[in-house]
Scaffold this motif. Structure first.
Motif, PDB file in Angstrom:
ATOM      1  N   GLY A   1       9.459   8.904   3.318  1.00 40.37           N
ATOM      2  CA  GLY A   1       8.519   8.274   2.394  1.00 40.37           C
ATOM      3  C   GLY A   1       7.611   7.268   3.075  1.00 40.37           C
ATOM      4  N   GLN A   2       6.543   6.915   2.389  1.00 39.62           N
ATOM      5  CA  GLN A   2       5.592   5.922   2.869  1.00 39.62           C
ATOM      6  C   GLN A   2       5.108   5.081   1.696  1.00 39.62           C
ATOM      7  OE1 GLN A   2       2.612   7.491   5.960  1.00 39.62           O
ATOM      8  NE2 GLN A   2       3.077   9.340   4.788  1.00 39.62           N
ATOM      9  N   SER A   3       4.912   3.785   1.945  1.00 37.67           N
ATOM     10  CA  SER A   3       4.306   2.892   0.966  1.00 37.67           C
ATOM     11  C   SER A   3       2.979   2.402   1.531  1.00 37.67           C
ATOM     12  CB  SER A   3       5.217   1.695   0.663  1.00 37.67           C
ATOM     13  OG  SER A   3       4.556   0.765  -0.176  1.00 37.67           O
ATOM     14  N   MET A   4       1.882   2.768   0.884  1.00 40.20           N
ATOM     15  CA  MET A   4       0.548   2.431   1.380  1.00 40.20           C
ATOM     16  C   MET A   4      -0.129   1.430   0.453  1.00 40.20           C
ATOM     17  SD  MET A   4      -0.915   6.163   2.488  1.00 40.20           S
ATOM     18  CE  MET A   4       0.166   7.420   3.194  1.00 40.20           C
ATOM     19  N   ILE A   5      -0.714   0.409   1.046  1.00 38.01           N
ATOM     20  CA  ILE A   5      -1.537  -0.544   0.324  1.00 38.01           C
ATOM     21  C   ILE A   5      -2.972  -0.337   0.788  1.00 38.01           C
ATOM     22  CG2 ILE A   5      -2.062  -2.977  -0.071  1.00 38.01           C
ATOM     23  CD1 ILE A   5       0.547  -2.042  -1.359  1.00 38.01           C
ATOM     24  N   CYS A   6      -3.874  -0.072  -0.147  1.00 36.71           N
ATOM     25  CA  CYS A   6      -5.269   0.180   0.220  1.00 36.71           C
ATOM     26  C   CYS A   6      -6.176  -0.861  -0.436  1.00 36.71           C
ATOM     27  CB  CYS A   6      -5.681   1.595  -0.162  1.00 36.71           C
ATOM     28  SG  CYS A   6      -5.452   2.019  -1.895  1.00 36.71           S
TER      29      CYS A   6
ATOM     30  N   ALA B   1      15.312   9.146  -4.276  1.00 34.85           N
ATOM     31  CA  ALA B   1      15.921  10.468  -4.127  1.00 34.85           C
ATOM     32  C   ALA B   1      14.893  11.577  -3.945  1.00 34.85           C
ATOM     33  CB  ALA B   1      16.798  10.768  -5.343  1.00 34.85           C
ATOM     34  N   ILE B   2      13.605  11.256  -4.126  1.00 37.82           N
ATOM     35  CA  ILE B   2      12.545  12.247  -3.935  1.00 37.82           C
ATOM     36  C   ILE B   2      12.136  12.233  -2.463  1.00 37.82           C
ATOM     37  CG2 ILE B   2      10.204  12.943  -4.563  1.00 37.82           C
ATOM     38  CD1 ILE B   2      10.585  11.404  -7.210  1.00 37.82           C
ATOM     39  N   PRO B   3      12.341  13.304  -1.722  1.00 38.76           N
ATOM     40  CA  PRO B   3      11.939  13.303  -0.306  1.00 38.76           C
ATOM     41  C   PRO B   3      10.430  13.143  -0.152  1.00 38.76           C
ATOM     42  CG  PRO B   3      13.378  15.176  -0.820  1.00 38.76           C
ATOM     43  CD  PRO B   3      12.956  14.577  -2.124  1.00 38.76           C
ATOM     44  N   ARG B   4      10.031  12.418   0.887  1.00 44.20           N
ATOM     45  CA  ARG B   4       8.619  12.257   1.236  1.00 44.20           C
ATOM     46  C   ARG B   4       7.794  11.767   0.045  1.00 44.20           C
ATOM     47  NH1 ARG B   4       7.439  17.869   4.145  1.00 44.20           N
ATOM     48  NH2 ARG B   4       5.305  17.236   3.606  1.00 44.20           N
ATOM     49  N   PHE B   5       8.299  10.704  -0.557  1.00 47.12           N
ATOM     50  CA  PHE B   5       7.579  10.063  -1.660  1.00 47.12           C
ATOM     51  C   PHE B   5       6.565   9.091  -1.076  1.00 47.12           C
ATOM     52  CE2 PHE B   5       6.782   6.899  -4.915  1.00 47.12           C
ATOM     53  CZ  PHE B   5       6.654   7.659  -6.071  1.00 47.12           C
ATOM     54  N   VAL B   6       5.312   9.241  -1.442  1.00 44.49           N
ATOM     55  CA  VAL B   6       4.237   8.419  -0.893  1.00 44.49           C
ATOM     56  C   VAL B   6       3.617   7.601  -2.024  1.00 44.49           C
ATOM     57  CG1 VAL B   6       2.046   8.399   0.349  1.00 44.49           C
ATOM     58  CG2 VAL B   6       3.773  10.134   0.894  1.00 44.49           C
ATOM     59  N   ALA B   7       3.834   6.282  -1.975  1.00 43.76           N
ATOM     60  CA  ALA B   7       3.274   5.372  -2.972  1.00 43.76           C
ATOM     61  C   ALA B   7       1.953   4.819  -2.449  1.00 43.76           C
ATOM     62  CB  ALA B   7       4.247   4.238  -3.251  1.00 43.76           C
ATOM     63  N   ILE B   8       0.904   4.936  -3.249  1.00 42.25           N
ATOM     64  CA  ILE B   8      -0.434   4.502  -2.845  1.00 42.25           C
ATOM     65  C   ILE B   8      -0.940   3.519  -3.887  1.00 42.25           C
ATOM     66  CG2 ILE B   8      -2.783   5.246  -2.293  1.00 42.25           C
ATOM     67  CD1 ILE B   8      -1.513   8.089  -1.834  1.00 42.25           C
ATOM     68  N   ASN B   9      -1.065   2.248  -3.495  1.00 40.31           N
ATOM     69  CA  ASN B   9      -1.428   1.201  -4.442  1.00 40.31           C
ATOM     70  C   ASN B   9      -2.463   0.254  -3.845  1.00 40.31           C
ATOM     71  OD1 ASN B   9       0.519   1.500  -6.882  1.00 40.31           O
ATOM     72  ND2 ASN B   9       1.841   1.763  -5.094  1.00 40.31           N
ATOM     73  N   SER B  10      -3.089  -0.512  -4.701  1.00 40.62           N
ATOM     74  CA  SER B  10      -4.140  -1.426  -4.271  1.00 40.62           C
ATOM     75  C   SER B  10      -3.627  -2.863  -4.264  1.00 40.62           C
ATOM     76  CB  SER B  10      -5.352  -1.304  -5.196  1.00 40.62           C
ATOM     77  OG  SER B  10      -4.993  -1.636  -6.523  1.00 40.62           O
ATOM     78  N   ALA B  11      -4.444  -3.759  -3.720  1.00 45.09           N
ATOM     79  CA  ALA B  11      -4.075  -5.165  -3.642  1.00 45.09           C
ATOM     80  C   ALA B  11      -5.324  -6.026  -3.612  1.00 45.09           C
ATOM     81  CB  ALA B  11      -3.229  -5.423  -2.400  1.00 45.09           C
ATOM     82  N   VAL B  12      -5.134  -7.303  -3.909  1.00 49.31           N
ATOM     83  CA  VAL B  12      -6.207  -8.283  -3.779  1.00 49.31           C
ATOM     84  C   VAL B  12      -6.379  -8.663  -2.319  1.00 49.31           C
ATOM     85  CG1 VAL B  12      -6.933 -10.631  -4.381  1.00 49.31           C
ATOM     86  CG2 VAL B  12      -5.836  -9.182  -6.112  1.00 49.31           C
TER      87      VAL B  12
ATOM     88  N   GLY C   1      11.000   2.144  -3.666  1.00 45.32           N
ATOM     89  CA  GLY C   1      11.464   3.525  -3.752  1.00 45.32           C
ATOM     90  C   GLY C   1      10.927   4.372  -2.622  1.00 45.32           C
ATOM     91  N   ALA C   2       9.650   4.181  -2.274  1.00 44.04           N
ATOM     92  CA  ALA C   2       9.041   4.960  -1.190  1.00 44.04           C
ATOM     93  C   ALA C   2       9.696   4.654   0.145  1.00 44.04           C
ATOM     94  CB  ALA C   2       7.544   4.675  -1.124  1.00 44.04           C
ATOM     95  N   LEU C   3       9.997   3.386   0.392  1.00 47.13           N
ATOM     96  CA  LEU C   3      10.626   3.014   1.659  1.00 47.13           C
ATOM     97  C   LEU C   3      12.040   3.560   1.776  1.00 47.13           C
ATOM     98  CD1 LEU C   3       9.362  -0.661   2.009  1.00 47.13           C
ATOM     99  CD2 LEU C   3       8.717   1.292   3.426  1.00 47.13           C
TER     100      LEU C   3
ATOM    101  N   MET D   1      13.952   2.993  -9.245  1.00 45.53           N
ATOM    102  CA  MET D   1      13.891   2.997  -7.781  1.00 45.53           C
ATOM    103  C   MET D   1      14.864   3.994  -7.166  1.00 45.53           C
ATOM    104  SD  MET D   1      13.280  -1.017  -6.870  1.00 45.53           S
ATOM    105  CE  MET D   1      14.136  -1.690  -8.283  1.00 45.53           C
ATOM    106  N   GLY D   2      16.027   4.166  -7.800  1.00 50.42           N
ATOM    107  CA  GLY D   2      16.993   5.136  -7.297  1.00 50.42           C
ATOM    108  C   GLY D   2      16.469   6.557  -7.404  1.00 50.42           C
ATOM    109  N   ALA D   3      15.834   6.865  -8.535  1.00 54.86           N
ATOM    110  CA  ALA D   3      15.275   8.201  -8.723  1.00 54.86           C
ATOM    111  C   ALA D   3      14.117   8.448  -7.759  1.00 54.86           C
ATOM    112  CB  ALA D   3      14.805   8.373 -10.165  1.00 54.86           C
ATOM    113  N   ILE D   4      13.294   7.433  -7.547  1.00 51.09           N
ATOM    114  CA  ILE D   4      12.176   7.571  -6.601  1.00 51.09           C
ATOM    115  C   ILE D   4      12.703   7.788  -5.192  1.00 51.09           C
ATOM    116  CG2 ILE D   4      10.217   6.370  -5.557  1.00 51.09           C
ATOM    117  CD1 ILE D   4       9.944   4.875  -8.288  1.00 51.09           C
TER     118      ILE D   4
END
Length: 412
Positions: free
Chosen positions: A330-335, A282-293, A323-325, A277-280
């Protein structure tokens, strides 16, 4: 003739590889002589719907420690022969590092180079975390496995058993998306900026997303797993040609394996690094895109349990979301699609019930995407958050959700 299973004995604790690291030679060896599995305790991170090995079916006296639910694990739990550990990826990494050394670690590796080093090929996610401390190390050297670049490589001199054999690699074909997935992909693409660093997994939505991102430029990838969506983005010119692509696993058909073999930017490493999470952060504008039930009106995310049945595990979602937040910009997206069961069930739920699991708590809510639009939840109060989520629910379920929310808010 030497066999990989020569290392086994009753009482042995054996770490087995999963996904693209799964060895057909190893599995066929055990299926041909299941008595070798008597009394063996297998430990492995296997993915339902991807991994083919059923270690509990080999012998009535085998045991299994698992991290993802599957039909085989479910039956093993009923029989008292399997245990399921409720851990996300960083938790699995800690567990593997802190547990007593395994008696045997199994790996599928490439043929050695001129200096005697073998690469991890298509999967470097979990095996490196147990390899150095294992009492015995056995490897299937597969000529079909590409020699890839990464943090984990093995010298022939350190192997207790090595068997070279040509065997098919595990292949995976992503589900084809339809118009609903295409709309979700288009909504996500509208939130992605040129130059962002992306994380996404496999499935129909990532495939649709890759098509929607074809006109973007300078994108980078840091993900636990890459699929043919990576190839689509590369060939479209959407990726930064000078940036390293970091992953733990490459999963796809044989044609994608060829692309991986020739991709100089691809770097394989273990989950302690891909999901740090620390390494993530540290990455500028990290966008996590994940799914959910499902996602409820508080913003809680259930990605593990459907209709009361555990389908998988938390995986990398919590680490990538946090990490994204914490990433600058950064952005954390749930699709997710807005409904299930032919439209009869809304996947935007009023509140998670007793048949769900909370994978992400409400304080980690950020962006939720369905085919009906985007709900930007960061910074919103409870009523505004609920209203935003109702707006992206299926139209036929919105009135019922609004009524349920009105009832819920009276008892807060």
């Amino acid at each position: 003739m030497k066999r990989l299973s020569d290392a086994l004995h009753p009482g042995a604790r054996v770490f087995v590889p999963g996904v693209s690291g799964e060895s057909a030679l190893w599995i066929d060896d055990l299926r041909a002589d299941p008595e070798r599995a008597r009394g063996v305790h297998f430990i492995g991170v296997q993915f339902p719907g991807i991994d083919s090995a059923d270690y509990l079916a080999l012998h009535s006296d085998t045991r299994l420690t698992a991290f993802f639910m599957s039909p085989a694990v479910r039956e093993g739990i009923r029989q008292g022969r399997a245990e399921l550990l409720a851990l996300d990826y960083p938790g699995i990494a800690r567990h593997l590092r802190d547990m007593p050394p395994v008696d045997v670690a199994v790996a599928q590796l490439s043929l050695p180079d001129a200096d005697g080093y073998c690469s991890a090929g298509l999967a470097s996610d979990f095996v490196p975390l147990v390899w150095d401390r294992a009492v015995r190390r056995v490897a299937h050297l597969n000529p079909r496995l590409p020699c890839t670049r990464g943090s984990f490589r093995v010298h022939m001199s350190t192997l207790d058993i090595a068997v070279e054999a040509d065997a098919p690699l595990l292949e995976y074909t992503e589900a084809a998306g339809g118009p609903v997935e295409a709309r979700i992909g288009a909504h996500i693409a509208g939130l992605v900026r040129d130059g962002d660093t992306l994380q996404f997994g496999v499935g129909s939505v990532p495939s649709a997303l890759a098509s929607s991102l074809a006109s973007h430029r300078g994108l980078k990838l840091h993900s636990g797993m890459v699929s043919p969506s990576l190839q689509s983005l590369w060939e479209a010119g959407a990726l930064d040609r000078d940036a390293r692509i970091t992953t733990g696993v490459a999963l796809g058909p044989a044609s994608f394996h060829g692309f991986v073999a020739e991709q100089p930017n691809l770097w394989f490493t273990d989950v302690a690094h891909t999901h740090d999470m620390g390494a993530i952060a540290a990455i500028p504008r990290f966008v996590a895109i994940n799914s959910a039930v499902e996602v409820d009106l508080f913003g809680q995310v259930n990605s593990e349990r459907a209709g009361g049945t555990i389908q998988a595990g938390a995986g990398g979602l919590p680490a990538f979301a946090q990490g994204a937040l914490a990433s600058a910009g950064g952005q954390s997206m749930i699709c997710l699609t807005s409904t299930a069961r032919g439209g009869s069930v809304s996947r935007i739920a009023a509140a998670l019930g007793d048949k769900a699991l909370c994978t992400l708590p409400r304080y980690l809510a950020d962006v939720v995407v369905t085919e009906h639009g985007v709900a930007q939840l960061r910074g919103l109060g409870m009523d505004a958050r609920a209203a935003a989520l109702i707006c992206i629910a299926a139209p036929e379920h919105r009135d019922a959700l609004a009524a349920r929310w009105d009832t819920v808010r009276r008892t807060l």
